[in-house]
Motif scaffolding. Structure first.
Motif, short mmCIF file in Angstrom:
data_model
loop_
_atom_site.label_atom_id
_atom_site.label_comp_id
_atom_site.label_asym_id
_atom_site.label_seq_id
_atom_site.Cartn_x
_atom_site.Cartn_y
_atom_site.Cartn_z
N HIS A 308 27.27 -31.31 -23.25
CA HIS A 308 26.31 -30.52 -22.50
C HIS A 308 25.21 -31.39 -21.91
CE1 HIS A 308 22.73 -27.86 -21.98
NE2 HIS A 308 23.65 -27.17 -21.33
N VAL A 488 23.95 -21.58 -16.20
CA VAL A 488 23.74 -20.59 -17.26
C VAL A 488 25.08 -20.05 -17.76
CG1 VAL A 488 22.80 -18.31 -17.78
CG2 VAL A 488 21.42 -19.99 -16.54
N ASN A 491 26.73 -22.61 -19.85
CA ASN A 491 26.00 -22.75 -21.12
C ASN A 491 26.44 -21.70 -22.13
OD1 ASN A 491 24.52 -24.86 -20.07
ND2 ASN A 491 22.66 -23.65 -19.70
N THR A 492 26.65 -20.47 -21.65
CA THR A 492 26.94 -19.39 -22.58
C THR A 492 28.43 -19.20 -22.85
OG1 THR A 492 26.33 -17.10 -23.12
CG2 THR A 492 27.10 -17.50 -20.89
N ASP A 496 28.77 -21.98 -25.61
CA ASP A 496 28.50 -20.86 -26.50
C ASP A 496 27.05 -20.76 -26.97
OD1 ASP A 496 30.32 -18.70 -27.54
OD2 ASP A 496 29.16 -19.17 -29.33
N MET A 497 26.13 -20.98 -26.08
CA MET A 497 24.73 -20.77 -26.41
C MET A 497 24.42 -19.28 -26.39
SD MET A 497 22.77 -23.59 -24.08
CE MET A 497 23.24 -25.32 -24.08
N GLN A 501 18.92 -18.74 -24.85
CA GLN A 501 18.94 -20.20 -24.91
C GLN A 501 19.67 -20.78 -23.70
OE1 GLN A 501 20.66 -21.79 -28.52
NE2 GLN A 501 20.78 -23.86 -27.68
N ALA A 502 20.76 -20.13 -23.31
CA ALA A 502 21.52 -20.59 -22.13
C ALA A 502 20.67 -20.55 -20.88
CB ALA A 502 22.77 -19.73 -21.96
#
Length: 587
Positions: A308, A488, A491-492, A496-497, A501-502
């Motif tokens: 990341h 975003v 990220n999610t 897997d945020m 947080q993402a």
């Protein structure tokens, strides 16, 4: 690790770890709303609490943004919309951008404006947002126009305290308001912008909304007939006459016929897949398909293994973004006027374009591909844009996402600020100046033409898993929108945020393509990076050939993503970006 396995393994990580966020992660079991302004989120939540569905709530929140976030969104602006219906598993787009008036030709801008598209009435296109809101409400909502406009009407008539972000915006635009007496009178107080907490009252705009409510009440009959009457008051009634008369008196281009003949289009969205996800975006009249192209080019790349926000990961994303934006500049435009190649969104084309990502950054905007021949490895014979100018850092646009208890979804990106054109007296708002996103180059696919829509930057999205709504998401940010939404989403899903947080993770944005706003500045190779990206990462990107521009830690130009994520167990996760004061509400 594959995208699918990363998502499957990550769910337990999200439950067992805790990372503090600037904005509280909201999680509910029934519904969730996320919007670019707290009062708009509250307006949407009021509709859901009263028994409305996601469309009722989204329309209420969207119209409210045109009142309480007037520095970013015009009630008579643009409003592209995506709607998902859970029972039928159908998804629809509403083309919330209007065309240039009948007199707005390249010659019009050459002779009247010195071959420029300057601020003022000349930038006006037919306002699409009122029709877009009413069309969505009539087709898929359950409530009346009076019901859903009530929060907006209250804030217009009685006023609301200006937020710190809006105060900053309006202070930055104070000299622009002074260009027009009607704008100066409404938005300035004793020659200065409103300070945080001071009340903005918009009585004339409240009267415009009141005329629409009265038209609905007069017609009686069905809910649909009432909503159409409210809509027609704006486009054919007293409001339309006032807009047209103002343009006539000020030598503007918009006529009563332009308004009366307009209607938004409703169609299926464009889609692609990325691993287990399906992503939907609006059509080539906006920049939404850029996001789909990017996903096609990233498919098959082990992004998780790159790490990341590592130099290798960010280099891959940025170079892929450049390729997609090169195609945007070469091909995107109003499909009624431009033959946009369907192969742009094919998987085969995505694979060929992916091969153009190298170990070094493109110093210029990469050549556009050749989707017709699927020969993307060859250079396209066209001149690169000329570098120069600065990118448009004016803040506009907002966003609203809703998922209701049934699983219906709403995703909309309304826009048009109050500083690019004068307030129309007797109407109380600016009429869409989205003509700033046109070109005067006759060879460009988005060259100005009568009845043609400018290529719109606002572009909401939705993602699905197995036909079930996974996440409506979107953001303001001009050319940064699809870039912020991409980061975003990855990220999610890939990393897997948790959603909040993402959203809050630091971002980057390429500027290595012509800006969508006149005069279309171009900054070859420029990569803007939030300062929370470590210095060693920034240095490594520079060594790969990226020209680094440093943003502050929480940069408003990096977008303000809002989203609602629906978990496998049905929980609704609300996500709101602190960069511009967004807000989420759940139940």
């Amino acid at each position: 690790m594959s995208l699918d396995s990363a998502s499957e393994q990550g769910s337990s990580v999200a439950k067992s770890s805790y990372t503090p966020t600037h904005t509280t992660q909201t999680i509910g079991s029934r519904w969730a709303v996320a919007a670019g302004h707290p009062l708009a989120a509250e307006a949407a939540a009021r509709m859901l609490t009263a028994g409305g569905n996601a469309v009722d709530a989204g329309v209420a929140g969207g119209m409210c943004l045109g009142i309480v976030h007037v520095d970013m969104v015009g009630f008579a602006g643009v409003a592209p919309i995506l709607v998902h219906l859970a029972r039928s598993r159908e998804t629809w787009q509403v083309s919330g951008v209007g065309p240039y008036p009948a007199v707005s030709t390249p010659e019009y801008f050459r002779t009247r404006h010195g071959n420029q598209i300057p601020p003022g009435l000349g930038r006006t296109v037919v306002p699409a947002a009122p029709d877009a809101w009413c069309t969505a409400l009539e087709r898929w909502g359950t409530m009346s126009f009076a019901d859903v406009v009530a929060p907006a009407l209250e804030h217009a008539e009685h006023g609301f305290p200006v937020s710190s972000f809006s105060s900053y915006q309006m202070t930055s635009n104070a000299d622009k308001y002074k260009r027009w007496p009607s704008s100066e009178a409404l938005y300035l107080r004793d020659g200065r912008a409103l300070r945080t907490g001071e009340r903005l009252v918009q009585r004339e705009l409240g009267e415009t909304l009141g005329r629409m409510v009265a038209a609905e009440k007069r017609v009686g009959g069905s809910r649909a007939a009432g909503i159409r009457a409210a809509r027609d008051e704006f486009y054919r009634g007293e409001t339309a006459k006032r807009i047209a008369e103002f343009h006539r008196s000020e030598d503007g281009p918009l006529s009563l016929a332009d308004l009366a003949n307009f209607s938004v289009e409703v169609d299926r969205p464009l889609t692609t897949t990325f691993g287990r996800y399906e992503i939907a975006a609006c059509g080539f009249w906006c920049q939404g398909p850029v996001l789909l192209e990017i996903f096609n080019m990233l498919e098959g790349i082990d992004l998780h293994a790159l790490g990341h926000n590592s130099p290798a990961y960010l280099h891959r994303l940025v170079e892929t973004i450049k390729l997609a934006f090169s195609d945007r500049d070469a091909y995107f435009g109003d499909p009624h006027f431009v033959d946009v190649p369907a192969a742009l969104l094919s998987k085969a084309y995505g694979r060929l374009r992916r091969e153009r990502v190298g170990d070094r950054a493109w110093a210029e905007m990469p050549p556009a591909g050749d989707p017709a021949a699927l020969a993307a490895a060859g250079r396209r014979e066209s001149a690169l844009p000329v570098a120069g100018g600065s990118h448009d850092d004016a803040l506009d646009t907002s966003y609203v996402a809703v998922v209701d208890e049934e699983g219906n979804g709403f995703s909309a990106t309304p826009s048009d600020p109050n500083a690019d054109s004068p307030v129309v007296p007797g109407v109380g708002c600016v009429v869409s100046p989205r003509g700033s996103q046109g070109w005067l180059d006759p060879s460009h696919p988005s060259v100005v033409a009568p009845g043609k829509r400018p290529r719109l930057t606002p572009a909401p999205a939705m993602a699905f898993v197995d036909g079930r709504l996974f996440m409506p998401f979107g953001t303001p940010g001009g050319d940064v929108q699809q870039q912020a939404m991409l980061q975003v989403f990855l990220n999610t899903t890939v990393f897997d945020m948790p959603l909040q947080q993402a959203i809050e993770a630091p971002r980057v944005a390429s500027r290595s393509f012509p800006d969508s706003f006149w005069p279309h500045a171009y900054s070859p190779g420029k990569l803007e990076v939030e300062a929370r990206i470590p210095r060693e990462t920034r240095d490594a990107l520079g060594a790969l050939g990226h020209s680094i521009g440093l943003w502050p830690d929480w940069e408003w130009r990096a977008g303000s993503v809002c989203a609602v994520r629906v978990a496998d167990d049905g929980a609704r996760w609300g996500g709101a970006d602190p960069r511009r004061g967004a807000h989420s509400i759940v139940r």
